[in-house]
Design an enzyme around this catalytic site. Structure first.
Site, mmCIF file in Angstrom:
data_model
loop_
_atom_site.group_PDB
_atom_site.id
_atom_site.type_symbol
_atom_site.label_atom_id
_atom_site.label_comp_id
_atom_site.label_asym_id
_atom_site.label_seq_id
_atom_site.Cartn_x
_atom_site.Cartn_y
_atom_site.Cartn_z
ATOM 1 N N LEU A 104 0.818 -0.802 -0.122
ATOM 2 C CA LEU A 104 -0.245 0.239 0.068
ATOM 3 C C LEU A 104 1.079 1.475 -0.032
ATOM 4 C CD1 LEU A 104 -2.647 -0.780 2.961
ATOM 5 C CD2 LEU A 104 -2.756 -1.364 -0.404
ATOM 6 N N ASN B 182 1.515 3.153 -2.941
ATOM 7 C CA ASN B 182 1.185 3.882 -3.576
ATOM 8 C C ASN B 182 -0.068 3.827 -3.765
ATOM 9 O OD1 ASN B 182 2.080 6.122 -4.990
ATOM 10 N ND2 ASN B 182 2.082 4.989 -7.203
ATOM 11 N N ASN C 162 13.745 -1.722 -4.930
ATOM 12 C CA ASN C 162 12.555 -2.114 -4.707
ATOM 13 C C ASN C 162 11.929 -2.886 -6.348
ATOM 14 O OD1 ASN C 162 10.176 -1.450 -3.043
ATOM 15 N ND2 ASN C 162 9.068 -1.353 -5.222
ATOM 16 N N SER D 218 7.561 -2.571 -19.536
ATOM 17 C CA SER D 218 7.343 -1.233 -20.610
ATOM 18 C C SER D 218 8.060 -0.796 -21.232
ATOM 19 C CB SER D 218 8.020 -0.955 -18.941
ATOM 20 O OG SER D 218 7.474 1.269 -19.772
ATOM 21 N N TYR E 262 14.145 4.214 -13.096
ATOM 22 C CA TYR E 262 13.304 3.626 -13.167
ATOM 23 C C TYR E 262 12.878 2.525 -14.628
ATOM 24 C CZ TYR E 262 8.651 1.661 -15.003
ATOM 25 O OH TYR E 262 6.858 1.187 -14.907
ATOM 26 N N LYS F 207 13.277 -2.625 -15.851
ATOM 27 C CA LYS F 207 12.768 -3.165 -16.123
ATOM 28 C C LYS F 207 13.466 -4.165 -17.242
ATOM 29 C CE LYS F 207 8.395 -1.951 -14.440
ATOM 30 N NZ LYS F 207 7.660 -2.689 -13.695
ATOM 31 N N PHE G 214 2.096 0.236 -22.798
ATOM 32 C CA PHE G 214 2.782 1.548 -23.328
ATOM 33 C C PHE G 214 2.217 2.574 -22.901
ATOM 34 C CE2 PHE G 214 5.198 1.166 -27.754
ATOM 35 C CZ PHE G 214 5.807 -0.391 -27.077
ATOM 36 N N ASN H 248 2.269 11.527 -14.659
ATOM 37 C CA ASN H 248 1.585 11.169 -16.230
ATOM 38 C C ASN H 248 0.957 12.150 -16.641
ATOM 39 O OD1 ASN H 248 1.858 8.551 -14.592
ATOM 40 N ND2 ASN H 248 3.531 8.619 -16.254
#
Ligand code: NAD
Ligand code: WQD
Length: 342
Positions: A33, A35, A99, A124, A149, A153, A178, A199
């Site tokens: 939790l 985020n 993380n 991603s 980030y 991935k 995407f 975003n």
């Protein structure tokens, strides 16, 4: 099917949990939790009339994970849990690697210990990096993302490949998203960013609801159709259904072992100006905006070649741009503060 969904209380996770329940899966959500809010899960339960087993825990805690696998007969893991703010990842890269990468390793270790081999990962479009030309296709080599980030991935995709090479039973699917936007058509669940949204769509929606003064458009001098960046926006419910399709694909292909990656996008590039116009039409109101300098690390334009997912998974991003806008607005106007203070 018994599915463990890490990060299932978050934006994409909660919509996917809803789709899984609608497809008669039993769902265990494991989320710290950090985020998100438990309210998303409560609303998914109320929308579907089905219950979810919720466990508050951290993927970096192997003991907690091990208990989950011991007490639930998990067939498949869908792994959303991650930190995801691109800009922040350059400020605190070690937290992102810890993380997103260390957390994924802990999860894969716990899966191996409990002989759970089906793994669906939230990857991603950023893994294509700056080197590859659009449209991105899965046969391209992984690129060099511009942020820590993005690097996490790429690393987890490599870890999946190495896991598969060492374990002949491992069945991994990497879903390369995407730009997911929109909300469930009920307006009950949606994206609820903490603080100032990074975003585009959450920012636009907060301007329209009066929480922010105006939108800053990051650059209008790109070599694109109207000078603003182009992205491949897809409806979050289409994305959610992509996970169900990936799970069915794993189930239908019992002989498969290894890792497959699939782009999940529409295949179309849409500019920031086009988003602004589409949102204005959906809401019937003008969006106050200014054009400001480019944001560091933004690529001018990228979109998916989504043929592989269309063919193999029998999946398509069907919902229109207009529906993405209408659903974003239904959610934002009914929940101006997201899941907080309702
Ligand atoms: P989100 O932040 O809404 O959801 C992530 C969830 O993971 C949150 O509920 C958070 O509390 C949880 N979480 C984070 N760290 C955790 C940990 N250590 N242990 C347990 N739970 C943890 O983000 P989202 O937009 O739903 O993204 C989900 C996944 O999809 C992420 O892996 C993200 O990187 C990936 N992704 C997102 C986008 C996008 O545009 N939203 C695009 C491509 C990929
Ligand atoms: C879209 C466009 C901005 C905000 C990021 C990650 C990507 C993926 C999705 C996880 C860009 C412009 C934005 C604003 C603007 N996440 N914009 N004003 O950058 O394509 O992708 O999120 O994997 O990896 O990089 O998405 O929504 O931030 O931006 O003009 O206030 O909107 O410049 O062109 P992006 P975004």
């Amino acid at each position: 099917m018994n599915v463990l969904v890490t990060g299932g209380a978050g934006y994409i996770g909660s919509h996917t949990v809803l789709s899984l329940l609608e497809n008669n899966c039993n769902v265990v959500v494991f989320d710290n939790l950090f985020n998100s809010s438990i309210e998303s899960i409560k609303r998914v339960e109320s929308l579907t009339g089905k219950s979810v087993t919720f466990i508050e825990g951290d993927i970096r805690n192997k003991h907690q994970l091990s208990n989950v696998f011991s007490s639930h007969n998990i067939d498949t893991v869908i792994h959303f849990a991650a930190l995801k703010a691109v800009g922040e990842s350059a400020q605190i890269p070690l937290e992102y690697y810890q993380n997103n990468v260390h957390g994924s390793v802990c999860l894969l270790e716990a899966m191996a210990e409990h002989k759970v081999n089906n793994f669906i990962f939230s990857s991603s479009a950023t893994v294509y990096g700056e080197e590859n030309e659009v449209p991105y296709v899965e046969t391209m080599k992984l690129g060099t993302p511009s942020s820590p980030y993005g690097a996490t991935k790429v690393m987890v995709e490599r870890i999946m490949a190495d896991t598969a090479a060492s374990n002949p039973h491992f069945r991994g699917v990497s879903l390369r998203y995407f730009n997911p936007i929109g909300a469930h058509e009920s307006g009950k669940i949606g994206e609820s960013p903490k603080g100032i949204p990074n975003n585009l769509l959450p920012y636009v929606a907060q301007v329209m609801v009066g929480k922010r003064e105006k939108l800053s458009i990051f650059g209008s001098d790109y070599p694109t159709k109207d000078g603003t960046c182009e992205r491949d926006y897809l409806h979050v419910m289409d994305l959610a259904e992509g996970h169900v399709a990936a799970m069915k694909w794993l189930n239908d292909n019992q002989d498969f072992a290894g890792v497959e990656s699939f782009n999940l996008g529409t295949g179309n590039g849409v500019s920031v100006f086009e988003i602004v116009t589409a949102f204005e039409q959906a809401v019937d109101k003008k969006i106050p905006y200014e054009v400001s300098p480019r944001r560091a690390g933004d690529l001018p334009a990228f979109w998916a070649n989504a043929t592989k997912a269309n063919d193999a998974l029998n999946w398509q991003a069907n919902r229109s741009l207009d529906q993405m806008m209408v659903d974003t607005w239904r959610w934002q106007s009914a929940n101006p503060n997201g899941y907080d203070e309702d």
